[in-house]
Design a protein around this motif. Structure first.
Motif, PDB file in Angstrom:
ATOM      1  N   VAL A 198       0.861  -1.181   0.000  1.00 45.90           N
ATOM      2  CA  VAL A 198       0.000   0.000   0.000  1.00 45.90           C
ATOM      3  C   VAL A 198       0.894   1.227   0.000  1.00 45.90           C
ATOM      4  N   LEU A 199       0.684   2.076  -0.981  1.00 43.55           N
ATOM      5  CA  LEU A 199       1.485   3.290  -1.086  1.00 43.55           C
ATOM      6  C   LEU A 199       0.889   4.386  -0.207  1.00 43.55           C
ATOM      7  N   GLU A 200      -0.408   4.540  -0.280  1.00 38.41           N
ATOM      8  CA  GLU A 200      -1.092   5.474   0.599  1.00 38.41           C
ATOM      9  C   GLU A 200      -2.600   5.219   0.589  1.00 38.41           C
ATOM     10  N   ASP A 201      -3.218   5.685   1.662  1.00 36.64           N
ATOM     11  CA  ASP A 201      -4.674   5.620   1.761  1.00 36.64           C
ATOM     12  C   ASP A 201      -5.230   6.985   1.386  1.00 36.64           C
ATOM     13  N   ASN A 202      -6.351   6.988   0.705  1.00 30.99           N
ATOM     14  CA  ASN A 202      -6.999   8.258   0.365  1.00 30.99           C
ATOM     15  C   ASN A 202      -8.421   8.233   0.896  1.00 30.99           C
ATOM     16  N   LEU A 203      -8.655   8.991   1.930  1.00 33.62           N
ATOM     17  CA  LEU A 203      -9.965   8.994   2.572  1.00 33.62           C
ATOM     18  C   LEU A 203     -10.660  10.334   2.429  1.00 33.62           C
ATOM     19  N   ARG A 204      -9.938  11.270   1.859  1.00 33.78           N
ATOM     20  CA  ARG A 204     -10.550  12.574   1.660  1.00 33.78           C
ATOM     21  C   ARG A 204     -10.933  12.700   0.206  1.00 33.78           C
ATOM     22  N   VAL A 205     -12.234  12.460  -0.090  1.00 36.62           N
ATOM     23  CA  VAL A 205     -12.744  12.577  -1.443  1.00 36.62           C
ATOM     24  C   VAL A 205     -11.831  11.942  -2.494  1.00 36.62           C
ATOM     25  N   PRO A 206     -11.557  10.639  -2.366  1.00 34.83           N
ATOM     26  CA  PRO A 206     -10.728  10.001  -3.398  1.00 34.83           C
ATOM     27  C   PRO A 206     -11.440   9.999  -4.741  1.00 34.83           C
ATOM     28  N   SER A 207     -10.694  10.251  -5.786  1.00 36.19           N
ATOM     29  CA  SER A 207     -11.331  10.345  -7.105  1.00 36.19           C
ATOM     30  C   SER A 207     -10.720   9.331  -8.060  1.00 36.19           C
ATOM     31  N   GLY A 208     -11.304   9.233  -9.214  1.00 37.66           N
ATOM     32  CA  GLY A 208     -10.774   8.353 -10.254  1.00 37.66           C
ATOM     33  C   GLY A 208     -11.737   7.264 -10.676  1.00 37.66           C
ATOM     34  N   VAL A 209     -12.815   7.084  -9.920  1.00 33.71           N
ATOM     35  CA  VAL A 209     -13.682   5.950 -10.225  1.00 33.71           C
ATOM     36  C   VAL A 209     -14.420   6.148 -11.561  1.00 33.71           C
ATOM     37  N   SER A 210     -14.669   7.406 -11.911  1.00 30.35           N
ATOM     38  CA  SER A 210     -15.360   7.641 -13.181  1.00 30.35           C
ATOM     39  C   SER A 210     -14.472   7.259 -14.358  1.00 30.35           C
ATOM     40  N   TYR A 211     -13.168   7.512 -14.215  1.00 31.30           N
ATOM     41  CA  TYR A 211     -12.265   7.132 -15.292  1.00 31.30           C
ATOM     42  C   TYR A 211     -12.188   5.616 -15.395  1.00 31.30           C
ATOM     43  N   MET A 212     -12.231   4.958 -14.236  1.00 30.03           N
ATOM     44  CA  MET A 212     -12.236   3.494 -14.241  1.00 30.03           C
ATOM     45  C   MET A 212     -13.403   2.995 -15.082  1.00 30.03           C
ATOM     46  N   MET A 213     -14.569   3.596 -14.909  1.00 28.27           N
ATOM     47  CA  MET A 213     -15.740   3.126 -15.625  1.00 28.27           C
ATOM     48  C   MET A 213     -15.721   3.520 -17.100  1.00 28.27           C
ATOM     49  N   GLU A 214     -15.295   4.734 -17.373  1.00 29.65           N
ATOM     50  CA  GLU A 214     -15.250   5.167 -18.765  1.00 29.65           C
ATOM     51  C   GLU A 214     -14.203   4.393 -19.551  1.00 29.65           C
TER      52      GLU A 214
END
Lengths: 472, 314
Positions: free
Chosen positions: A157-173
């Motif tokens: 694990v490089l880092e945890d992102n718990l403050r509004v992590p983004s990127g899921v839309s790109y995963m889907m697109e």
């Protein structure tokens, strides 16, 4: 700079194609170059037409750019994902227990496992959350855990992102794009679907509504169209079928949150907020914020509205807290962590600092409160002069930095100017915590497009790939 | 739906309609400029165009002379003119972008595509292609937007506010075109003009796509009174004031909320005035006065709609 001896996702040390890539490699070799070039151009045009862009800071206000998308997928065998998934569930569960603990009994601090001042004086620790109960005791409903493969292929694990992590839309697109460009590949491979994410997200959000609310109204709170991740905010709101609101659309009355609609005020129960804590309530936090809703903290503390992720979750994704996460797994769950941290030196500790200063040219040094790949030193890639400049900064404020060995991140074949070549990647799976902990199989694979670069962040010109978790 | 969302949709529609109407107005002048005209007539015609949009003062701040080239540049490309075609298409796109999630992908792509093409349209390309072709393009992109809207959008509130925006803007623009042209062609309250005016009146009719329509309805000479009747009172003419207000009223009824009763009543009153109006009465009382009153009532209606449903115009 080139990292030697990195793990290649597609080929082993002997240059043999790994079994899970065999079919793809065969397909790729059969495809004529022009056809591939044509497909790549098609992807570009489609992304542009759909407006799937990202605003890059520092390139002129409001410039929209495509996040480069590479058509070679990153493939993960089912067995590997299974282990990864259990590790992620375990980690996120522990993180939520930690956040609950530090805003209530603070047992882990009393047990001396983490220096209290690192938590309580942390800029992300919100005193206003002390004693506040949140539905199901969950704070980080959405966690983006950045994972890399290093060395001989182990995941870290490089880092945890718990403050509004983004990127899921790109995963889907990205997945939609791949299915459109290469439908035949999806008959060669059984790839676990990712399009369930918005459903899962909506269900999770509804499951953490304030008690007593039977048909919760969920909204997505965005800073607005000029925010770099706006595309994702709008995308998720649309996919979930909920309103996309800005601060100005809402108001608080009698500790209840309402939004202004064409039919009059409507009550809001759950807010998936893509606005930082500091900007959420001008009456409680930054008074100059126009992105928030005056009085929303009051409604939140009264339990009349749920915020996802909770206010004050950021303390757990702070780089100064990261080294203690494996300890959290042990403390709260009584288990050994399935997923490991990258070995981390905390420069605020004298011994660690000494080591770091001695090995500065070999290490990656990051700001504890930085983000997006800025403000860091990649020792092996830096000039002697840059290293010395950083040394001075480090000596002045050691508590602001952590250091990690330069990981030989795994690399995946990627289309570059000279053809197909390995480029370093990471993976951000998204973990949802509500009534239960859920993940879609896969996540966002980010790729550093420059030869030898380890910086994958889109804000610094990184790209993305589709991630294929194979079904067993 | 969110008031702000409805506001964006409403303005997206208004700006698209405005761009189309500006293209139509400029097209009239462009056609007329191919007729023999004195320098004075040319200046008057192009000046009238600026007056229609209320932009005379703004124009003179930036340009010394009223010439076709100056006015075209000002009304099409000028980045500081909020009502230039370029800025209207950009505003339409920006408003659409703000509420992308509410639009079908076809409507978003149409609006975005229109803007991208306009953005990359240079003045050189314009000179090459010719003004006529450009105006055609703007009109057809607007037709396309409307077609895609009707063809793909769910018939819910979002569509209603788009239609309200479209028809309020069209009502406003039609009233302006009629008033200015009327004043230009019939100064000092004359009722009939000379034979040469035929081209002027037919150019006006063409600008609102009503030339063939006129023929169908009247089958006779083009007279100013009939042109006014067609543009004001004929509800079967898609661009008439009567038709526009009917659409606004109908859509208002469908979105009514707890506080919109008075606005709805005013819209209905306006619609009825037009439905039962008689052109002879209007001409006798003075067309100019009539149109000015209509414009004011339309604007007032727009303000009330903003207060009741959208983001109040402050």
């Amino acid at each position: 700079m080139t990292i030697k001896n990195f793990y290649n996702e597609m080929k082993d040390e002997a240059g043999q194609v790994r079994p899970h890539y065999a079919s793809y490699a065969a397909w790729l070799s059969e495809m004529p170059e022009e056809r591939l070039a044509q497909k790549r151009a098609e992807a570009d045009a489609l992304f542009h037409r759909h407006g799937i862009t990202f605003a890059v800071y520092g390139e002129g206000a409001g410039t929209e750019r495509l996040i480069p998308f590479d058509i070679i997928p990153r493939i993960i065998p089912a067995s590997e994902w299974k282990t990864l998934e259990s590790g992620l569930r375990q980690r996120v569960k522990a993180l939520n227990l930690f956040i609950h603990d530090i805003y209530h009994g603070q047992e882990i601090l009393k047990a001396g496992h983490i220096p209290a001042d690192q938590v309580l004086n942390n800029a992300q620790y919100r005193k206003v959350m002390q004693g506040v109960d949140v539905p199901r005791g969950i704070y980080a409903h959405i966690a983006g855990v950045d994972v890399v493969r290093a060395g001989a292929g182990e995941y870290y694990v490089l880092e945890d992102n718990l403050r509004v992590p983004s990127g899921v839309s790109y995963m889907m697109e990205n997945r939609k794009m791949m299915m459109r460009l290469f439908p035949r590949l999806f008959s060669r491979y059984r790839v676990a679907p990712v399009d369930r994410y918005p459903d899962m997200l909506l269900n999770m959000l509804r499951s953490v509504a304030p008690t007593g609310v039977t048909d919760p109204t969920v909204v997505v709170l965005t800073p607005g169209a000029y925010n770099s991740a706006y595309f994702e905010h709008a995308f998720l709101a649309q996919q979930m079928g909920v309103e996309l609101v800005e601060g100005q659309d809402m108001f608080v009355k009698d500790e209840q949150v309402f939004m202004r609609t064409t039919q009059g005020p409507q009550r809001v129960d759950v807010i998936y907020r893509r606005v930082d804590d500091d900007f959420l309530d001008p009456l409680a936090f930054r008074p100059d914020s126009v992105l928030g809703v005056p009085g929303i903290l009051g409604a939140y503390q009264a339990g009349r509205v749920t915020l996802s992720n909770a206010i004050g979750s950021g303390v757990a994704d702070d780089k100064s807290i990261y080294p203690y996460v494996p300890e959290m797994v042990r403390f709260y769950l009584g288990e050994e962590p399935i997923l490991h941290n990258v070995p981390t030196y905390m420069c605020r500790k004298k011994d660690d600092l000494a080591y770091v200063l001695d090995h500065l040219a070999e290490l990656v040094v990051k700001e504890v409160h930085g983000a997006g790949g800025y403000g860091m030193l990649v020792g092996p890639a830096a000039t002697k002069a840059e290293v010395e400049v950083f040394r001075e900064i480090l000596i002045k404020h050691p508590e602001r930095y952590i250091a990690q060995p330069t990981l030989a991140l795994s690399a995946c074949p990627t289309f570059v100017e000279s053809g197909v070549a390995p480029r370093h990647i990471d993976l951000r799976p998204f973990v949802l915590s509500g009534e239960e902990i859920q993940l879609v199989s896969g996540g966002l694979t980010r790729v550093a497009l420059r030869d030898g670069s380890l910086v994958v962040n889109s804000s610094q010109g990184g790209g993305t790939k589709d991630t294929w978790v194979l079904e067993a | 739906m969110l008031s702000r969302t409805a506001d964006h949709l409403y303005w997206m529609a208004r700006y698209m309609e405005r761009a189309e109407n500006i293209a139509r107005i400029l097209d009239v002048n462009h056609r007329m400029s191919m007729m023999p005209q004195s320098r004075i007539q040319e200046e008057q015609a192009w000046g009238a165009t600026l007056r229609i949009m209320g932009l005379e003062a703004a124009f003179h701040q930036r340009y010394a002379e009223i010439t076709p080239d100056n006015v075209l540049e000002f009304m099409i490309f000028d980045q500081d003119n909020l009502s230039s075609i370029r800025n209207c298409l950009r505003a339409a796109r920006e408003n659409a972008h703000a509420v992308r999630g509410t639009l079908t992908s076809e409507l978003w792509e149409t609006t975005n595509g229109t803007w991208l093409k306009m953005r990359d349209f240079t003045q050189e390309a314009f000179a090459d292609a010719g003004a006529g072709e450009f105006f055609e393009w703007v009109k057809y992109r607007s037709h396309l937007s409307r077609g895609v809207t009707i063809g793909t959008m769910l018939q819910d509130e979002a569509l209603r506010f788009i239609r309200i925006g479209t028809f309020l803007e069209r009502a406003d623009n039609t009233a302006r075109i009629l008033d200015v042209k009327y004043q230009l062609l019939l100064p000092a309250g004359e009722v009939e003009g000379g034979a040469a005016d035929y081209y002027q009146w037919s150019a006006l009719l063409r600008s609102v796509s009503a030339f063939e329509v006129y023929r169908k309805v009247y089958r006779d000479l083009i007279t100013p009174a009939r042109v006014a009747e067609l543009l004001l009172l004929r509800v079967d003419m898609p661009r008439s004031l009567a038709r526009c207000l009917k659409e606004v009223y109908t859509n208002l009824q469908r979105v009514r909320n707890a506080q919109s009763a008075e606005t709805e009543r005013q819209a209905g009153e306006l619609e009825a005035t037009l439905r039962f109006g008689r052109i002879d009465d209007i001409v006798r009382g003075g067309l100019h006065n009539y149109v000015i009153r209509m414009l004011a009532r339309t604007q007032e209606l727009g303000n009330r709609i903003a207060d009741d449903f959208l983001v109040p115009v402050s």
